[in-house]
Design an enzyme around this catalytic site. Sequence first.
Site, PDB file in Angstrom:
ATOM      1  N   ASP A  63       0.868  -1.207   0.000  1.00  0.00           N
ATOM      2  CA  ASP A  63       0.000   0.000   0.000  1.00  0.00           C
ATOM      3  C   ASP A  63       0.894   1.244   0.000  1.00  0.00           C
ATOM      4  OD1 ASP A  63      -2.246  -1.609   0.314  1.00  0.00           O
ATOM      5  OD2 ASP A  63      -2.117  -1.555   2.503  1.00  0.00           O
ATOM      6  N   ASP A  69       1.057   7.700   8.377  1.00  0.00           N
ATOM      7  CA  ASP A  69       1.252   6.296   8.760  1.00  0.00           C
ATOM      8  C   ASP A  69       2.576   6.141   9.482  1.00  0.00           C
ATOM      9  OD1 ASP A  69      -1.012   5.181   7.737  1.00  0.00           O
ATOM     10  OD2 ASP A  69      -0.136   4.502   5.880  1.00  0.00           O
ATOM     11  N   GLU A  92       1.839  -3.205  10.865  1.00  0.00           N
ATOM     12  CA  GLU A  92       1.646  -3.314   9.424  1.00  0.00           C
ATOM     13  C   GLU A  92       2.769  -2.606   8.696  1.00  0.00           C
ATOM     14  OE1 GLU A  92      -1.198  -0.820   7.477  1.00  0.00           O
ATOM     15  OE2 GLU A  92      -1.743  -2.431   6.094  1.00  0.00           O
ATOM     16  N   GLU A  93       3.306  -1.556   9.350  1.00  0.00           N
ATOM     17  CA  GLU A  93       4.316  -0.730   8.674  1.00  0.00           C
ATOM     18  C   GLU A  93       5.734  -1.265   8.838  1.00  0.00           C
ATOM     19  OE1 GLU A  93       1.210   1.610   7.393  1.00  0.00           O
ATOM     20  OE2 GLU A  93       3.259   1.342   6.688  1.00  0.00           O
ATOM     21  N   ASP A 112      -2.069  -1.991  13.618  1.00  0.00           N
ATOM     22  CA  ASP A 112      -2.103  -1.240  12.366  1.00  0.00           C
ATOM     23  C   ASP A 112      -2.165   0.213  12.813  1.00  0.00           C
ATOM     24  OD1 ASP A 112      -4.268  -1.202   9.386  1.00  0.00           O
ATOM     25  OD2 ASP A 112      -2.506  -0.028   9.973  1.00  0.00           O
ATOM     26  N   LEU A 114      -2.307   3.184  11.438  1.00  0.00           N
ATOM     27  CA  LEU A 114      -3.284   4.105  10.858  1.00  0.00           C
ATOM     28  C   LEU A 114      -3.966   3.404   9.688  1.00  0.00           C
ATOM     29  CD1 LEU A 114      -3.980   6.857  11.938  1.00  0.00           C
ATOM     30  CD2 LEU A 114      -2.625   7.889  10.137  1.00  0.00           C
ATOM     31  N   ASP A 115      -5.109   2.779  10.008  1.00  0.00           N
ATOM     32  CA  ASP A 115      -5.804   2.010   8.977  1.00  0.00           C
ATOM     33  C   ASP A 115      -6.769   2.915   8.203  1.00  0.00           C
ATOM     34  OD1 ASP A 115      -6.676  -0.694   7.883  1.00  0.00           O
ATOM     35  OD2 ASP A 115      -8.542   0.290   8.431  1.00  0.00           O
ATOM     36  N   GLU A 262      -5.795  -6.613  12.030  1.00  0.00           N
ATOM     37  CA  GLU A 262      -7.086  -6.050  11.608  1.00  0.00           C
ATOM     38  C   GLU A 262      -8.206  -7.047  11.924  1.00  0.00           C
ATOM     39  OE1 GLU A 262      -6.138  -5.204   7.481  1.00  0.00           O
ATOM     40  OE2 GLU A 262      -5.810  -3.088   7.903  1.00  0.00           O
TER      41      GLU A 262
HETATM   42  P1  P6P Z   1     -11.208  -1.243  -0.745  1.00  0.00           P
HETATM   43  C1  P6P Z   1      -8.040   0.602   3.951  1.00  0.00           C
HETATM   44  O1  P6P Z   1      -7.068   0.692   2.931  1.00  0.00           O
HETATM   45  C2  P6P Z   1      -8.373  -0.861   4.123  1.00  0.00           C
HETATM   46  O2  P6P Z   1      -7.259  -1.600   4.468  1.00  0.00           O
HETATM   47  C3  P6P Z   1      -9.480  -1.008   5.168  1.00  0.00           C
HETATM   48  O3  P6P Z   1      -9.443  -0.009   6.140  1.00  0.00           O
HETATM   49  C4  P6P Z   1     -10.751  -0.915   4.349  1.00  0.00           C
HETATM   50  O4  P6P Z   1     -11.821  -1.643   4.921  1.00  0.00           O
HETATM   51  C5  P6P Z   1     -10.321  -1.548   3.019  1.00  0.00           C
HETATM   52  O5  P6P Z   1      -8.919  -1.361   2.912  1.00  0.00           O
HETATM   53  C6  P6P Z   1     -10.994  -0.873   1.847  1.00  0.00           C
HETATM   54  O6  P6P Z   1     -10.567  -1.577   0.702  1.00  0.00           O
HETATM   55  O7  P6P Z   1     -10.710  -2.347  -1.640  1.00  0.00           O
HETATM   56  O8  P6P Z   1     -12.718  -1.278  -0.582  1.00  0.00           O
HETATM   57  O9  P6P Z   1     -10.700   0.132  -1.106  1.00  0.00           O
END
Ligand code: P6P
Length: 313
Positions: A63, A69, A92-93, A112, A114-115, A262
């Site tokens: 990502d 982050d 995650e980082e 994680d 900053l999700d 997550e």
């Molecule tokens: P999509 C954010 O990048 C994430 O990891 C989660 O927080 C979120 O639910 C999902 O990805 C969103 O993914 O494919 O719908 O953009």
Amino acid sequence: MKYAKTLTDFILEEERNFKEATGSFSLLMLYIEQAAKVIASHVGRSGLVDIIGASGYKNQSNDDVQKLDIFANTALTESIRASKQAGLIASEEMESALITNEKNAKYAVFFDPLDGSSNIDVNISIGTIFSIYRMNERALQKGIKQIAAGYIIYGPSIMFVYTCENKVHGFTYDPSIGSFLLSHENIRTPEKGNIYSINEAYYNTFPQYIQKYVQYAKKTDMKLRYVGSMVSDVHRTLLKGGVFMYPQDTRSPDGKLRLMYEVNPMALIMQNAGGMAVCESSSPLLIQPTHLHERQPLLIGSTQNVKDILSFI
Ligand code: P6P
């Protein structure tokens, strides 16, 4: 004016309920709380200081890593390290877990930082997710072994939600005093809700039972809500009921969400609030992890809504 119990009060009170408690877990939680306040302060100002926008780095899940982050990862890592209560810190980082060599440290922390960070630049709620285990010779333990899990959601209000000992509690931040105040004691998720949450753009790649459920939902009075930030979608599901889905599909056979920091923390929270979480058809908490950043599909929310989906398998 009724005394508003702070998160710190609550954690210390909880410790007094356990005669064998040494204060180690409380100390770890207080350092996580402190990091949450620091991150919240920066997230709130992310449009104003030069830490917004992509950093040019990629994380383990490939990502784009936003500068915030990196800041959040550093804030959490350094605060948890300063607590001296964690022998293992994983994020995650960070490609691999950090072994702190803290002698007698009792806990392993996965997070994680900053999700949902792709939403930072457009002012949509994002969050931090954390998961705490007792140190074990096996670094990656099943989710059922978590002793606590929680998240902080940086939204219109900032909330700290965590579960320990089968209960889930929510605390709302009062910036005027710099404390999280108990606002949602013993959260119970509704048995059934009328909101389903899924990225329908991938409909054609979903497994057939998910496609059937989406078609079924469209024929009912259910609403579709999808923020694209897991913490926001799960928090709404926890409080209002319904179901959040990030299933496997032909593009990503294991789904997108990561098991250790997550899926499992959110599954423990939802289960302890009376809800349900499954990876395909069994609990993620029973999966023996094989890799720190492994992904798993997830259906999570009100028990009846999850069971409705499983009835289409
Ligand atoms: P999509 C954010 O990048 C994430 O990891 C989660 O927080 C979120 O639910 C999902 O990805 C969103 O993914 O494919 O719908 O953009």
